[in-house]
Design a protein around this motif. Structure first.
Motif, PDB file in Angstrom:
ATOM      1  N   ILE A   1       0.860  -0.811   0.366  1.00 38.75           N
ATOM      2  CA  ILE A   1       0.523  -0.262   0.443  1.00 38.75           C
ATOM      3  C   ILE A   1       0.733   1.197   0.117  1.00 38.75           C
ATOM      4  O   ILE A   1       0.674   2.104  -1.053  1.00 38.75           O
ATOM      5  N   ILE A   2       1.661   1.314   1.232  1.00 39.20           N
ATOM      6  CA  ILE A   2       3.431   2.487   1.012  1.00 39.20           C
ATOM      7  C   ILE A   2       3.914   2.735  -0.708  1.00 39.20           C
ATOM      8  O   ILE A   2       3.753   3.813  -1.067  1.00 39.20           O
ATOM      9  N   LEU A   3       3.547   1.345  -1.182  1.00 44.69           N
ATOM     10  CA  LEU A   3       4.677   1.322  -2.259  1.00 44.69           C
ATOM     11  C   LEU A   3       3.690   2.195  -3.704  1.00 44.69           C
ATOM     12  O   LEU A   3       3.912   3.145  -4.250  1.00 44.69           O
ATOM     13  N   PHE A   4       2.973   1.606  -3.438  1.00 45.81           N
ATOM     14  CA  PHE A   4       0.951   2.038  -4.503  1.00 45.81           C
ATOM     15  C   PHE A   4       1.366   4.018  -4.318  1.00 45.81           C
ATOM     16  O   PHE A   4       1.115   4.461  -5.620  1.00 45.81           O
ATOM     17  N   PHE A   5       1.444   4.222  -2.742  1.00 47.31           N
ATOM     18  CA  PHE A   5       1.072   6.187  -2.900  1.00 47.31           C
ATOM     19  C   PHE A   5       2.083   5.731  -3.011  1.00 47.31           C
ATOM     20  O   PHE A   5       2.775   7.524  -3.614  1.00 47.31           O
ATOM     21  N   VAL A   6       3.717   5.803  -3.627  1.00 48.25           N
ATOM     22  CA  VAL A   6       4.789   6.178  -3.928  1.00 48.25           C
ATOM     23  C   VAL A   6       4.689   6.330  -5.163  1.00 48.25           C
ATOM     24  O   VAL A   6       4.998   7.381  -5.185  1.00 48.25           O
ATOM     25  N   ILE A   7       4.428   5.340  -5.721  1.00 46.02           N
ATOM     26  CA  ILE A   7       4.252   5.093  -7.244  1.00 46.02           C
ATOM     27  C   ILE A   7       3.583   6.891  -7.570  1.00 46.02           C
ATOM     28  O   ILE A   7       3.964   7.199  -8.943  1.00 46.02           O
ATOM     29  N   TYR A   8       2.299   6.686  -6.639  1.00 46.50           N
ATOM     30  CA  TYR A   8       1.303   7.520  -6.858  1.00 46.50           C
ATOM     31  C   TYR A   8       1.899   8.603  -6.474  1.00 46.50           C
ATOM     32  O   TYR A   8       1.764  10.097  -7.780  1.00 46.50           O
ATOM     33  N   PHE A   9       2.995   9.679  -5.628  1.00 49.18           N
ATOM     34  CA  PHE A   9       3.012  10.881  -5.569  1.00 49.18           C
ATOM     35  C   PHE A   9       4.735  10.867  -6.836  1.00 49.18           C
ATOM     36  O   PHE A   9       4.609  11.934  -7.446  1.00 49.18           O
ATOM     37  N   PHE A  10       5.155   9.782  -6.924  1.00 48.21           N
ATOM     38  CA  PHE A  10       6.243  10.178  -8.316  1.00 48.21           C
ATOM     39  C   PHE A  10       5.570  10.135  -9.309  1.00 48.21           C
ATOM     40  O   PHE A  10       6.344  11.266 -10.445  1.00 48.21           O
ATOM     41  N   ARG A  11       4.141   9.857  -9.824  1.00 41.96           N
ATOM     42  CA  ARG A  11       3.820  10.024 -11.092  1.00 41.96           C
ATOM     43  C   ARG A  11       3.187  11.639 -10.964  1.00 41.96           C
ATOM     44  O   ARG A  11       3.024  12.230 -12.430  1.00 41.96           O
ATOM     45  N   THR A  12       2.611  11.576  -9.661  1.00 43.89           N
ATOM     46  CA  THR A  12       2.536  12.831  -9.863  1.00 43.89           C
ATOM     47  C   THR A  12       3.591  14.287 -10.104  1.00 43.89           C
ATOM     48  O   THR A  12       2.996  15.286 -10.767  1.00 43.89           O
ATOM     49  N   ALA A  13       4.378  13.834  -9.363  1.00 45.21           N
ATOM     50  CA  ALA A  13       6.591  14.823  -9.827  1.00 45.21           C
ATOM     51  C   ALA A  13       6.071  14.434 -11.181  1.00 45.21           C
ATOM     52  O   ALA A  13       6.375  15.455 -12.082  1.00 45.21           O
ATOM     53  N   ILE A  14       5.968  13.353 -11.747  1.00 41.42           N
ATOM     54  CA  ILE A  14       6.300  13.517 -13.119  1.00 41.42           C
ATOM     55  C   ILE A  14       5.308  14.536 -13.701  1.00 41.42           C
ATOM     56  O   ILE A  14       5.810  15.744 -14.813  1.00 41.42           O
ATOM     57  N   GLN A  15       4.096  14.351 -13.358  1.00 38.89           N
ATOM     58  CA  GLN A  15       3.013  15.215 -14.543  1.00 38.89           C
ATOM     59  C   GLN A  15       3.056  16.434 -14.090  1.00 38.89           C
ATOM     60  O   GLN A  15       3.579  17.848 -14.643  1.00 38.89           O
ATOM     61  N   PHE A  16       3.561  17.102 -12.945  1.00 35.56           N
ATOM     62  CA  PHE A  16       3.767  18.226 -12.622  1.00 35.56           C
ATOM     63  C   PHE A  16       5.034  18.885 -13.567  1.00 35.56           C
ATOM     64  O   PHE A  16       4.930  20.435 -13.682  1.00 35.56           O
ATOM     65  N   ASN A  17       6.071  18.781 -13.546  1.00 36.32           N
ATOM     66  CA  ASN A  17       7.085  18.885 -13.976  1.00 36.32           C
ATOM     67  C   ASN A  17       6.567  18.913 -15.980  1.00 36.32           C
ATOM     68  O   ASN A  17       7.285  19.813 -16.168  1.00 36.32           O
ATOM     69  N   PHE A  18       6.352  17.819 -16.183  1.00 38.91           N
ATOM     70  CA  PHE A  18       5.689  17.593 -17.837  1.00 38.91           C
ATOM     71  C   PHE A  18       5.030  19.189 -17.734  1.00 38.91           C
ATOM     72  O   PHE A  18       4.963  20.291 -18.271  1.00 38.91           O
ATOM     73  N   GLN A  19       3.823  19.291 -16.709  1.00 34.98           N
ATOM     74  CA  GLN A  19       3.324  20.445 -16.767  1.00 34.98           C
ATOM     75  C   GLN A  19       3.913  21.541 -17.180  1.00 34.98           C
ATOM     76  O   GLN A  19       3.545  23.025 -17.607  1.00 34.98           O
ATOM     77  N   ASP A  20       4.949  21.673 -16.182  1.00 31.18           N
ATOM     78  CA  ASP A  20       5.811  23.413 -16.341  1.00 31.18           C
ATOM     79  C   ASP A  20       7.176  23.129 -17.285  1.00 31.18           C
ATOM     80  O   ASP A  20       6.481  25.061 -17.813  1.00 31.18           O
ATOM     81  N   VAL A  21       6.907  22.461 -18.280  1.00 30.82           N
ATOM     82  CA  VAL A  21       7.589  22.190 -19.430  1.00 30.82           C
ATOM     83  C   VAL A  21       6.771  22.909 -20.343  1.00 30.82           C
ATOM     84  O   VAL A  21       6.515  23.224 -21.855  1.00 30.82           O
ATOM     85  N   VAL A  22       5.204  22.795 -20.237  1.00 32.24           N
ATOM     86  CA  VAL A  22       4.477  23.012 -21.263  1.00 32.24           C
ATOM     87  C   VAL A  22       4.055  24.454 -20.700  1.00 32.24           C
ATOM     88  O   VAL A  22       3.895  25.151 -22.290  1.00 32.24           O
ATOM     89  N   ARG A  23       4.049  24.748 -19.925  1.00 35.05           N
ATOM     90  CA  ARG A  23       3.567  26.582 -19.592  1.00 35.05           C
ATOM     91  C   ARG A  23       5.285  27.388 -19.551  1.00 35.05           C
ATOM     92  O   ARG A  23       4.838  28.127 -20.221  1.00 35.05           O
TER      93      ARG A  23
END
Length: 325
Positions: free
Chosen positions: A87-109
Motif C-alpha cells: 500500500i505504501i509503495l502504491f502511494f509512493v508510485i502515485y506521488f512520483f507519477r504526480t511529480a512527473i505530471q507537474f514537471n511535464f506541466q511546467d515544460v508545457v507552461r
C-alpha cells in the motif's frame, strides 16, 4: 463558461512541441523510474508469495500438532506487513507519477524548463503528500458510491447472465464517466494548492466536474487517440511473438522471441513520455478559455471560517483600596 474542443491534430502538435526538446531526457527519466518500480514490485511480490506459502504450511502443520498458534500469528503479521508495504509503495508510485505530471506541466507552461530526473525528485519532495492521499481517497469514495446502486442491483439480479452483463457494462460506463469528470482534479488542485490548507480536497473534484463541462466527449476522443499507437504496437508485436512461437511446425528460436519481446518493451517505453504529456497538454490548452475562479466558486471556505475566533476577554480594572491615615 466558454468551451474549447481540441482537434486530434492540434492535440498531438502541442504534445510534439512540448516534448521535442526534452524527449531523450524524458525517456531516460521515465524508464529509470519504471525499472526501479517494477523491480521493487516484483521483489515484494516474491517475498509476499514466499511468506504466504510459509503461512499456509504452518497452518497445515498446526492441524497435525507440528506448529504453534504463536508461529501462525507471527507469520500472519509478517504477511500483513508486506501488504502494508504494498500500500505504501502504491502511494509512493502515485506521488512520483504526480511529480512527473507537474514537471511535464511546467515544460508545457515554460518551454525553457527541462524534463529531468532531478526536477522530478525536486517536485516529489515539494509535494503535499497528505493532501494527495486525501484527494485520491475522495476520488475512490465518490466513484464507489456512484457504482454502489449498480452493485446492489447486481446482487439481486446478477443470477441472470444477460442482466449481469448489462449491469457490469453500466458499472464500467459509470467508472469511466466519473474518471473523466475527476480527471483534472489533480492539476486544478495544483492551481490553488496554497489555498487548500485546512480545506476539503473534494473541492478539487467539484472544480474538475465544472472544468470538464461540455468537454468530456472531446477528452475521451483525445485520450483514445493518444493510446491507440501503443495499443496497435503491442497488438502487432504480441501477435508476431505468439504466432511465431505456436504456429504449426514452425517455431522461432528462443533468442528471436526474446529479441521481439525486447523490441515490444522498448517501443512502449519510447511512447511513455507521450502518454504522460497528454494530461498536462489538455489541461493547459483548455485553461486558457476558463476562468479558474468560476470553477472554484462557492467551494473553498474563506480563511476566517477555517479558524474559530478567539473569545473576547473583558478586562475590568481592579479597584484599589485606599487606606486612611
Amino acid at each position: 463558461m466558454k468551451e474549447s474542443n481540441l482537434s486530434i491534430k492540434q492535440f498531438f502538435a502541442e504534445i510534439k512541441k512540448a516534448l521535442k526538446p526534452n524527449y531523450k531526457s524524458a525517456v531516460g527519466a521515465l524508464v529509470g523510474l519504471f525499472v526501479i518500480s517494477v523491480a521493487i514490485i516484483l521483489g515484494l511480490g516474491v517475498v509476499g508469495y514466499m511468506l504466504l506459502r510459509s503461512l499456509m504450511m504452518k497452518y497445515y502443520m498446526m492441524m497435525y500438532g507440528m506448529s504453534t498458534i504463536t508461529s501462525l500469528i507471527t507469520g500472519a503479521l509478517t504477511v500483513l506487513l508486506v501488504l502494508v508495504l504494498y500500500i505504501i509503495l502504491f502511494f509512493v508510485i502515485y506521488f512520483f507519477r504526480t511529480a512527473i505530471q507537474f514537471n511535464f506541466q511546467d515544460v508545457v507552461r515554460d518551454p525553457s524548463r527541462k524534463i529531468q530526473i532531478r526536477q522530478i525528485f525536486s517536485q516529489f519532495k515539494r509535494l503535499k503528500k497528505w493532501q494527495l492521499v486525501r484527494l485520491a481517497l475522495w476520488v475512490w469514495l465518490f466513484t464507489t458510491l456512484w457504482q454502489l446502486p449498480v452493485d446492489i442491483l447486481n446482487g439481486f439480479f446478477g443470477s441472470n447472465q444477460i442482466v449481469a452483463a448489462i449491469l457490469k457494462a453500466v458499472g464500467a460506463v459509470i467508472a469511466i464517466w466519473k474518471g473523466v469528470e475527476y480527471s483534472q482534479g489533480l492539476l486544478l488542485y495544483r492551481e490553488k494548492q496554497p489555498e487548500f490548507l485546512g480545506q476539503s480536497m473534494r473541492h478539487a473534484l467539484t472544480a474538475s466536474r465544472r472544468f470538464m463541462g461540455g468537454r468530456k466527449i472531446n477528452y475521451i476522443i483525445l485520450m483514445i487517440a493518444g493510446v491507440v499507437p501503443v495499443i496497435l504496437w503491442t497488438a502487432i508485436w504480441s501477435a508476431i511473438i505468439y504466432f511465431g512461437s505456436n504456429y504449426g511446425s514452425f517455431t522461432m528460436p528462443t533468442a528471436v522471441v526474446y529479441i521481439l519481446v525486447i523490441i515490444l518493451i522498448l517501443g512502449i517505453c519510447a511512447y511513455l513520455p507521450v502518454l504522460l504529456m497528454m494530461e498536462p497538454v489538455y489541461f493547459e490548452a483548455n485553461k486558457k478559455h476558463i476562468n479558474l475562479e468560476s470553477v472554484y466558486a462557492d467551494t473553498l471556505l474563506p480563511e476566517e471560517k477555517l479558524v474559530d475566533p478567539l473569545p473576547e476577554i473583558n478586562e475590568q480594572p481592579q479597584e484599589t483600596e485606599t487606606s486612611e491615615d
